[in-house]
Scaffold this motif. Structure first.
Motif, PDB file in Angstrom:
ATOM      1  N   GLU A  76       0.978  -1.081   0.153  1.00  0.00           N
ATOM      2  CA  GLU A  76       0.097  -0.159   0.198  1.00  0.00           C
ATOM      3  C   GLU A  76       0.412   1.420   0.309  1.00  0.00           C
ATOM      4  O   GLU A  76       0.210   2.051  -0.723  1.00  0.00           O
ATOM      5  CB  GLU A  76      -0.639  -0.133   1.360  1.00  0.00           C
ATOM      6  N   GLU A  77       2.319   0.963   0.574  1.00  0.00           N
ATOM      7  CA  GLU A  77       2.681   2.523   0.805  1.00  0.00           C
ATOM      8  C   GLU A  77       2.724   2.438  -0.864  1.00  0.00           C
ATOM      9  O   GLU A  77       3.831   4.149  -1.142  1.00  0.00           O
ATOM     10  CB  GLU A  77       4.043   1.861   1.401  1.00  0.00           C
ATOM     11  N   VAL A  78       3.430   2.597  -1.984  1.00  0.00           N
ATOM     12  CA  VAL A  78       3.782   1.986  -3.480  1.00  0.00           C
ATOM     13  C   VAL A  78       2.683   2.414  -3.922  1.00  0.00           C
ATOM     14  O   VAL A  78       2.898   2.022  -4.885  1.00  0.00           O
ATOM     15  CB  VAL A  78       5.016   0.948  -3.766  1.00  0.00           C
ATOM     16  N   GLY A  79       1.806   2.097  -3.410  1.00  0.00           N
ATOM     17  CA  GLY A  79       0.550   2.509  -4.616  1.00  0.00           C
ATOM     18  C   GLY A  79      -0.005   1.389  -4.818  1.00  0.00           C
ATOM     19  O   GLY A  79      -0.940   0.965  -5.856  1.00  0.00           O
ATOM     20  N   ARG A  80       0.383  -0.252  -4.237  1.00  0.00           N
ATOM     21  CA  ARG A  80      -0.257  -1.457  -5.006  1.00  0.00           C
ATOM     22  C   ARG A  80      -1.532  -1.703  -3.788  1.00  0.00           C
ATOM     23  O   ARG A  80      -0.540  -1.531  -2.742  1.00  0.00           O
ATOM     24  CB  ARG A  80       1.763  -2.567  -5.371  1.00  0.00           C
ATOM     25  N   ASN A  81      -2.002  -2.721  -4.342  1.00  0.00           N
ATOM     26  CA  ASN A  81      -2.552  -3.775  -2.901  1.00  0.00           C
ATOM     27  C   ASN A  81      -2.974  -5.434  -3.415  1.00  0.00           C
ATOM     28  O   ASN A  81      -2.138  -5.206  -4.858  1.00  0.00           O
ATOM     29  CB  ASN A  81      -4.198  -3.956  -3.856  1.00  0.00           C
ATOM     30  N   VAL A  82      -2.036  -6.210  -2.714  1.00  0.00           N
ATOM     31  CA  VAL A  82      -1.916  -7.690  -2.389  1.00  0.00           C
ATOM     32  C   VAL A  82      -2.635  -8.725  -1.903  1.00  0.00           C
ATOM     33  O   VAL A  82      -3.723  -7.942  -0.757  1.00  0.00           O
ATOM     34  CB  VAL A  82      -0.204  -7.940  -2.007  1.00  0.00           C
ATOM     35  N   GLU A  83      -3.742  -9.342  -2.688  1.00  0.00           N
ATOM     36  CA  GLU A  83      -3.614 -10.405  -1.404  1.00  0.00           C
ATOM     37  C   GLU A  83      -3.511 -10.822  -0.460  1.00  0.00           C
ATOM     38  O   GLU A  83      -2.414 -11.357  -0.916  1.00  0.00           O
ATOM     39  CB  GLU A  83      -4.721 -11.617  -2.907  1.00  0.00           C
ATOM     40  N   THR A  84      -3.443 -11.712   0.684  1.00  0.00           N
ATOM     41  CA  THR A  84      -2.805 -12.611   1.370  1.00  0.00           C
ATOM     42  C   THR A  84      -3.594 -13.889   1.789  1.00  0.00           C
ATOM     43  O   THR A  84      -4.861 -13.658   1.697  1.00  0.00           O
ATOM     44  CB  THR A  84      -2.674 -11.547   2.370  1.00  0.00           C
ATOM     45  N   SER A  85      -2.775 -14.247   2.047  1.00  0.00           N
ATOM     46  CA  SER A  85      -3.278 -15.714   2.579  1.00  0.00           C
ATOM     47  C   SER A  85      -1.957 -16.873   3.362  1.00  0.00           C
ATOM     48  O   SER A  85      -1.077 -15.944   3.196  1.00  0.00           O
ATOM     49  CB  SER A  85      -3.504 -16.836   1.071  1.00  0.00           C
ATOM     50  N   VAL A  86      -3.390 -17.407   4.092  1.00  0.00           N
ATOM     51  CA  VAL A  86      -2.120 -17.835   5.133  1.00  0.00           C
ATOM     52  C   VAL A  86      -3.014 -19.268   5.165  1.00  0.00           C
ATOM     53  O   VAL A  86      -3.750 -19.739   5.418  1.00  0.00           O
ATOM     54  CB  VAL A  86      -2.128 -17.710   6.683  1.00  0.00           C
ATOM     55  N   GLU A  87      -1.441 -20.692   4.831  1.00  0.00           N
ATOM     56  CA  GLU A  87      -1.906 -21.639   4.637  1.00  0.00           C
ATOM     57  C   GLU A  87      -0.984 -22.880   5.423  1.00  0.00           C
ATOM     58  O   GLU A  87      -0.051 -21.654   6.110  1.00  0.00           O
ATOM     59  CB  GLU A  87      -1.680 -22.495   3.340  1.00  0.00           C
TER      60      GLU A  87
END
Length: 143
Positions: A76-87
């Motif tokens: 977010e600090e660089v203007g991007r979104n990421v999806e997250t997952s914990v498996e």
């Protein structure tokens, strides 16, 4: 051809963080960060040395959630979104299974540094080595 979905497995190490930065700077596509919690009875976890217990598993899951949330904030600090997952599972197997199940077409991950020689498995790291050899997609190892 540029990937449409990049997976960045994170383990909390500096090289994994560099892999995330590389992925965000290189690919303008969907990015998912994944942390794999090794079962406490596996050789990849502290359970191989210490007695397994619910408290330790809860702590490991909390740490995993922290790792992916930190990655989300960094993106977010660089203007991007990421999806997250914990498996939960064997890290290498779980990464490869995630690739196959979620339409990932590129993996960017950290490896262990060092000079190149016949000990590639040790230098790249056992998880990175396994993913490179088993994943059905391109794998970039950041060192």
């Amino acid at each position: 051809m540029a990937p449409a979905h990049v997976l960045v497995p994170l383990d909390g190490s500096p090289l994994a963080d560099e892999a995330l930065v590389h992925a965000l700077n290189t690919f303008d596509c969907r990015v998912t960060v994944l942390n794999v919690v090794a079962p406490l009875d596996s050789g990849m976890s502290e359970g191989g040395v210490l007695e397994p217990g619910d408290e330790r598993q809860t702590e490991a899951r909390s740490r995993a959630e922290e790792i992916v949330e930190r990655a989300k904030r960094r993106a977010e600090e660089v203007g991007r979104n990421v999806e997250t997952s914990v498996e939960t599972g064997d890290p290498a197997e779980t990464i490869v299974e995630y690739v196959e199940a979620h339409g990932v077409d590129q993996v960017v991950m950290g490896g262990h540094g060092g000079s190149r020689n016949e000990l590639a498995r040790r230098l790249l790291g056992t998880v990175a080595t396994a993913v490179v050899s088993e994943a059905p997609v391109t794998v970039t190892v950041v060192r």
